[in-house]
Design an enzyme around this catalytic site. Structure first.
Site, PDB file in Angstrom:
ATOM      1  N   HIS A 396       0.833  -1.203   0.000  1.00  0.00           N
ATOM      2  CA  HIS A 396       0.000   0.000   0.000  1.00  0.00           C
ATOM      3  C   HIS A 396       0.869   1.256   0.000  1.00  0.00           C
ATOM      4  CE1 HIS A 396      -2.440   3.196   1.912  1.00  0.00           C
ATOM      5  NE2 HIS A 396      -3.405   2.678   1.176  1.00  0.00           N
ATOM      6  N   ARG A 493      -7.349   0.245  -9.695  1.00  0.00           N
ATOM      7  CA  ARG A 493      -7.708  -0.669  -8.599  1.00  0.00           C
ATOM      8  C   ARG A 493      -8.826  -0.027  -7.790  1.00  0.00           C
ATOM      9  NH1 ARG A 493      -1.822  -0.934  -8.284  1.00  0.00           N
ATOM     10  NH2 ARG A 493      -1.066  -3.084  -8.296  1.00  0.00           N
ATOM     11  N   THR A 659       1.956  -9.013 -12.988  1.00  0.00           N
ATOM     12  CA  THR A 659       3.226  -9.712 -12.692  1.00  0.00           C
ATOM     13  C   THR A 659       3.549  -9.750 -11.209  1.00  0.00           C
ATOM     14  OG1 THR A 659       4.191  -7.641 -13.417  1.00  0.00           O
ATOM     15  CG2 THR A 659       4.463  -9.538 -14.877  1.00  0.00           C
ATOM     16  N   CYS A 708       0.078  -4.696 -16.270  1.00  0.00           N
ATOM     17  CA  CYS A 708      -0.214  -3.631 -15.316  1.00  0.00           C
ATOM     18  C   CYS A 708       0.424  -3.920 -13.971  1.00  0.00           C
ATOM     19  CB  CYS A 708      -1.713  -3.398 -15.193  1.00  0.00           C
ATOM     20  SG  CYS A 708      -2.625  -4.863 -14.714  1.00  0.00           S
TER      21      CYS A 708
HETATM   22  C1  PEP Z   1      -0.472  -7.713 -10.146  1.00  0.00           C
HETATM   23  O1  PEP Z   1      -0.712  -8.741  -9.521  1.00  0.00           O
HETATM   24  O2  PEP Z   1       0.572  -7.536 -10.819  1.00  0.00           O
HETATM   25  C2  PEP Z   1      -1.424  -6.591 -10.090  1.00  0.00           C
HETATM   26  C3  PEP Z   1      -1.277  -5.537 -10.877  1.00  0.00           C
HETATM   27  O3  PEP Z   1      -2.451  -6.681  -9.182  1.00  0.00           O
HETATM   28  P1  PEP Z   1      -2.281  -6.362  -7.626  1.00  0.00           P
HETATM   29  O4  PEP Z   1      -0.911  -5.780  -7.414  1.00  0.00           O
HETATM   30  O5  PEP Z   1      -3.347  -5.404  -7.282  1.00  0.00           O
HETATM   31  O6  PEP Z   1      -2.460  -7.714  -7.030  1.00  0.00           O
END
Ligand code: PEP
Ligand code: MG
Length: 756
Positions: A396, A493, A659, A708
């Site tokens: 975060h 998000r 990723t 992303c």
């Molecule tokens: C990821 O898993 O790379 C992603 C972009 O989603 P999060 O970081 O929100 O799990």
């Protein structure tokens, strides 16, 4: 006179015909090939509402609190009803129809486009808010004109004017009626380089009507031409999968697949390129400044459909948000961690424990905490820098700091024990260090207090065939994110939005009602969709692990999991709790209805085609047509990558690599566990292999690919993905400029390699 012919309109008529018509008139007058047409003037609209006596009711109907979604919807409905259900006076109707008939044999297909006008208010601000109708004929011409008038009161337009303080009764609307060009090919042209202003003409071209290029539905061919010599410097022929064409039966514009043999074929002939260059020079000369032109080719003729000044040219200034090099005196070194958000800043330490009141954080303090929480965001905005004990690059603190442009060092171990309140420290978010004292910095990382709207950088933006987008997690960062010039939002998000409610979704809905929940989501997502419109915004349904929900009110009801990362999150939780899931989808549906057609929907952490089909069914059951909206999934589990063909079969428009998760699942390395963080390697050959295979499968099926995850901001990953042919890369706000440079470098190298 209800109408004015384009050839009689000039840019000085802006107030009576709106920006679009004024520009078309100006081009026509300059002898440029513009399809013929006329304008139903703004005065005609104004007289219509005044003579019918609906003006007062109209303006009072839209005088509502636009943060109240119900009121906004009711306002729009009433305004729409008042306008379309009021009879247009016979003499106006006749004049419009007469003008139409004189344009051809009475069966001409015309485009009917809104052209909003407002004294002293820039027309560009209303871009994309009002309706356009294509392939209209006499039967529904006047109805369409009325629909355009009514679109001055779409929910989006009412909301926008209220936000910006534009009085509703000072905005008028003209309507352009213009012969349709049944385009075989079309595109855009920049008469000078759009970021540097160099004498280079950039042309983008695709098959069919121009909407596909303007809306970004297709990757067009790209030609860069030296304006002085007329020589083509670079040419990229893209694979063009779709085209927009007129359906012969219904006259409607429909999306079709490009026939196999034309997909990889170069769109423009040399003669057409030469003609475009000639027109480009002429139009720039006429206006005396670089122009952004929409054009089309029909029956061997090149037509100009629109021209606007290019507003993105940089005048040479170059600065970045990052601070300068600090004094490198190692004696001052206090702590090391991960450099999670770049920039260097100094300030007084403010240790924040979970129980502390955040109002103790003053402007310019350095927040030192175990881990940041969603309710800390307002304090984080005031801070000069952020230091945490825990967390990795995707925590975060790291994500939010980057979005706010606040330097941050995370995962320092004992920062909360080592540092003391009031102690002056210098935080280097690039090197990942905290040092004692206020060390020399060339420039502050960010002006305190200006975090949400300070410029991210004003470097010239390279033109790239691979789209470069930006990740957004908090609506407060939307404006900074949009200023990067990114091609859209590759990941929005919503977890941070939900977590900031302070309650789990279930508890929030139980206490406040589902309508309040839907509205919270709408408000947050709308801020970003509005900021980027018409650039696409890919919003993702909820994906927070139970340990994050546990900290909120209602968290005691969360399942207790040994390994939340492998547990009840993403689409698994959503499919198991369909009511909560459908409230999210309901919020997106209402935003579509308000006119935010730039939204795309993405589902997280899917395992296989079955998950995808189930998610799609929920989307359809709330009333979002999966065949009409762009939607897709994250590729985050090895199973989803290895079985991507099954996912493609379910009708996704795109997939996007997460990723952060894909790496942890391929390598079995917990992304949040600092004991194994040295093993968390997104560039591991097996991670790359699985991504490469997925891109190959998607390319073969014509499905867009994207990244992303955090790794999309790394140059090595960018290099690999561009070579593999990824469609877009979504980076952190602070990395967009560098990613653009890297993409541009790799693309140029590929072109050079192909001709050497
Ligand atoms: C990821 O898993 O790379 C992603 C972009 O989603 P999060 O970081 O929100 O799990
Ligand atoms: Mg993820």
């Amino acid at each position: 006179m209800a109408v004015a012919w384009l050839e009689d309109v000039r840019s000085t008529d802006l107030g009576t015909v709106g920006g679009k018509a004024a520009s078309l008139g100006e081009l026509t007058g300059a002898g440029l090939p513009v399809p013929p047409g006329f304008v139903v003037t703004a005065g005609t609209y104004r007289t219509f509402i005044e003579d019918a006596g609906i003006d007062e009711e109209l303006f009072s109907a839209v005088d509502v609190d636009s943060e109240d979604s119900d009121a906004l919807e009711a306002a729009h409905e009433r305004a729409h009803e008042l306008i379309v259900e009021t009879e247009v006076p016979e003499h106006v109707r006749e004049e419009i129809v007469e003008a139409y008939r004189s344009m051809g044999d009475g069966e001409t297909f015309v485009a009917v486009r809104s052209s909003a006008t407002a004294e002293d208010l820039p027309d560009a601000s209303f871009a994309g808010q009002q309706e356009t109708f294509l392939n209209v004929t006499e039967d529904d011409l006047v109805d369409r004109v009325q629909e355009c008038w009514a679109s001055l009161f779409s929910q989006r337009a009412i909301y926008y004017r209220n936000q910006k303080g534009f009085p509703h009764d000072e905005v008028d609307i003209a309507v352009v009626v213009q012969t349709m060009v049944d385009a075989e090919k079309s595109g855009v042209m920049f008469t000078s380089h759009p970021s540097t202003g160099d004498p280079r003409i950039i042309i983008e071209a695709a098959w069919g009507l121009g909407e596909a290029v303007v809306a970004g539905a297709v990757s067009p061919d790209n030609y860069v031409v030296d304006r002085t010599t007329g020589e083509i410097e670079t040419m990229t022929v893209a694979t063009k999968k779709v085209m927009h064409v007129k359906d012969d039966e219904t006259g409607e514009t429909v999306e079709r697949e490009v026939p196999e043999d034309k997909r990889d074929q170069q769109v423009l002939t040399q003669a057409e390129i030469d003609r475009l260059i000639e027109l480009g020079k002429k139009v720039e000369e006429h206006y005396g400044e670089p122009q952004d032109v929409e054009w089309a080719v029909a029956g061997g003729e090149v037509y100009m459909l629109q021209s606007r000044p290019i507003t993105t040219i940089d005048d040479g200034a170059s600065s970045t948000a990052e601070g300068g090099e600090s004094d490198d005196d190692t004696d001052d070194h206090l702590l090391s961690g991960l450099g999670a958000s770049p920039g260097t800043a100094a300030g007084a330490v403010r240790v924040v424990t979970k129980l502390d009141h955040l109002d103790q954080v003053s402007e310019g303090d350095v927040i030192v905490t175990e881990m940041t929480m969603p309710d800390m965001v307002p304090a984080m905005k005031r801070a000069a820098a952020i230091v945490t004990d825990e967390g990795g690059m995707t925590s975060h603190a790291a994500i939010i700091s980057r979005e706010l442009g606040v330097p941050a060092v995370v995962g320092c171990g004992g920062a909360t024990r080592t540092l003391e309140n009031g102690q002056m420290v210098t935080v280097d978010g690039e090197m990942g260090t905290v040092r004692n004292g206020t060390l020399a910095t060339d420039a502050p990382a960010v002006e305190p207090g200006s975090n949400d709207d300070g410029p991210v950088g004003t470097r010239p933006k390279p033109v790239t065939a691979t789209e470069v987008k930006v990740n957004v997690s908090i609506p407060e960062a939307a404006s900074r994110a949009a200023q990067t010039g990114a091609d859209g939002v590759g990941l929005l998000r919503i977890e941070h939005l939900v977590l900031s409610l302070g309650k789990t979704p279930e508890r929030y809905i139980a206490d406040e009602g589902s309508e309040a929940y839907v509205k919270e989501l709408m408000d947050g997502v709308r801020t970003v969709a509005e900021e980027f419109y018409p650039r696409p915004v890919r919003v993702r349904t909820l994906d927070a692990p139970t340990d994050e929900f546990r900290q909120l009110e209602g968290g005691e009801d969360e399942p207790n999991e040994h390994n939340p990362m492998l547990g009840y999150r993403g689409i698994r939780r959503s499919l198991d709790r369909p009511e909560v899931f459908e409230h999210e989808l309901e919020a997106f549906k209402r935003l579509y209805e308000m006119g935010y057609d730039n939204l795309e929907i993405m589902f997280p952490l899917v395992t296989d085609g079955e998950d995808v089909a189930a998610a799609r069914e929920h989307m359809a059951s709330v009333g979002i047509d999966p065949t009409k909206r762009d939607w897709g999934v994250m590729i985050e589990t090895p199973a989803s990558a290895m079985g991507v063909e099954d996912i493609i079969d379910e009708g996704v428009d795109f997939v996007s690599f997460g990723t952060n998760d894909l790496t942890q699942y391929v390598l079995a390395v917990d992304r949040n566990n600092e004991h194994v963080s040295d093993r968390f390697d997104e560039l591991h050959p097996q991670v790359l292999a699985i991504m490469g295979d997925t891109i190959d499968a998607c390319r073969a099926a014509g499905v867009d690919t994207s990244i992303c995850g955090q790794a999309g901001s790394h140059p090595e990953m960018v290099d690999f993905l561009v070579r593999k042919g990824i469609t877009s890369i979504s980076a952190n706000i602070d990395a967009v400029a560098d990613v653009l440079d890297e993409v541009s470098r790799v693309e140029s190298r590929l072109i050079l390699d192909s001709v050497r």
